[in-house]
Scaffold this active site. Structure first.
Site, PDB file in Angstrom:
ATOM      1  N   THR A  45     -24.993  -0.763  -5.250  1.00 34.63           N
ATOM      2  CA  THR A  45     -23.945   0.233  -5.024  1.00 34.63           C
ATOM      3  C   THR A  45     -24.532   1.611  -5.327  1.00 34.63           C
ATOM      4  O   THR A  45     -25.544   1.727  -6.028  1.00 34.63           O
ATOM      5  CB  THR A  45     -22.703  -0.043  -5.893  1.00 34.63           C
ATOM      6  OG1 THR A  45     -23.086  -0.013  -7.268  1.00 34.63           O
ATOM      7  CG2 THR A  45     -22.088  -1.393  -5.553  1.00 34.63           C
ATOM      8  N   THR A  47     -23.896   4.698  -7.102  1.00 36.36           N
ATOM      9  CA  THR A  47     -24.192   5.284  -8.410  1.00 36.36           C
ATOM     10  C   THR A  47     -25.086   4.366  -9.227  1.00 36.36           C
ATOM     11  O   THR A  47     -25.972   4.832  -9.955  1.00 36.36           O
ATOM     12  CB  THR A  47     -22.886   5.598  -9.170  1.00 36.36           C
ATOM     13  OG1 THR A  47     -22.079   6.460  -8.358  1.00 36.36           O
ATOM     14  CG2 THR A  47     -23.148   6.261 -10.503  1.00 36.36           C
ATOM     15  N   CYS A  48     -24.883   3.071  -9.111  1.00 39.52           N
ATOM     16  CA  CYS A  48     -25.703   2.108  -9.864  1.00 39.52           C
ATOM     17  C   CYS A  48     -27.165   2.193  -9.445  1.00 39.52           C
ATOM     18  O   CYS A  48     -28.061   2.173 -10.287  1.00 39.52           O
ATOM     19  CB  CYS A  48     -25.178   0.685  -9.660  1.00 39.52           C
ATOM     20  SG  CYS A  48     -23.451   0.474 -10.153  1.00 39.52           S
ATOM     21  N   THR A  49     -27.398   2.293  -8.147  1.00 41.99           N
ATOM     22  CA  THR A  49     -28.757   2.304  -7.595  1.00 41.99           C
ATOM     23  C   THR A  49     -29.419   3.672  -7.682  1.00 41.99           C
ATOM     24  O   THR A  49     -30.616   3.771  -7.950  1.00 41.99           O
ATOM     25  CB  THR A  49     -28.730   1.838  -6.129  1.00 41.99           C
ATOM     26  OG1 THR A  49     -28.200   0.513  -6.101  1.00 41.99           O
ATOM     27  CG2 THR A  49     -30.107   1.850  -5.501  1.00 41.99           C
TER      28      THR A  49
END
Length: 161
Positions: A45, A47-49
């Site tokens: 996803t 923001t996670c990545t």
């Protein structure tokens, strides 16, 4: 009820891909020494990545210099997805263990589960970062919004290590 400082890490099982396929890992294995534990809504996803995992990849060596024994990321995904994501983000090369909370049971036990139906998220993990010593939370910072990565970023947690 959401986990807070002074609480113990709940008992639970996480998954990872080992040499012979998926293998279970008890949270008991995280009860020794100092651990930086962070969680996020999902592998691959935005923001996670693009923000959360890179912040820990950048700071991994600095955490170890401050006496952190293990850096662990949890996500409510299956072990194959988190393995592919770990490889894609450089987490494994940085020594970060990315573990699957496939059924979300640990996330629920931490009180950090949330739903976001418009994007297909059900029982996902709120974005957080924490420090544990012998299984007890010394620091825990939870973001107000799943798209935010400020107080849960590696740099922010490193200041508290």
């Amino acid at each position: 009820m959401t986990i807070t400082t002074g609480d113990k890490l709940p008992q639970g099982q996480l998954l990872r891909v080992g040499e012979n396929g998926p293998e279970s890992l008890s949270t008991d294995s995280m009860m020794q020494g100092r651990v930086a534990l962070f969680g996020l809504p999902g592998a691959f996803t935005g923001t996670c990545t693009n923000a959360h995992m890179p912040s820990f990849v950048r700071t991994a060596d600095a955490f170890r210099q401050k006496g952190i024994d293990r850096i662990i990321c949890i996500a409510v995904n299956d072990p194959f997805v988190v393995k592919a994501w770990s490889d894609a983000t450089g987490a494994e090369n940085a020594g970060i263990e990315v573990l699957a909370d496939a059924d979300g049971s640990l996330t629920k036990a931490l009180g950090l589960n949330f739903d976001a139906p418009p994007v297909g998220f059900f029982g996902r993990c709120k974005r957080f970062a924490s420090l544990l010593r012998d299984g007890t939370f010394e620091v825990i910072d939870v973001e107000d919004s799943p798209g935010s990565c400020g107080i849960s970023a590696g740099e922010s947690l490193l200041e508290k290590a």
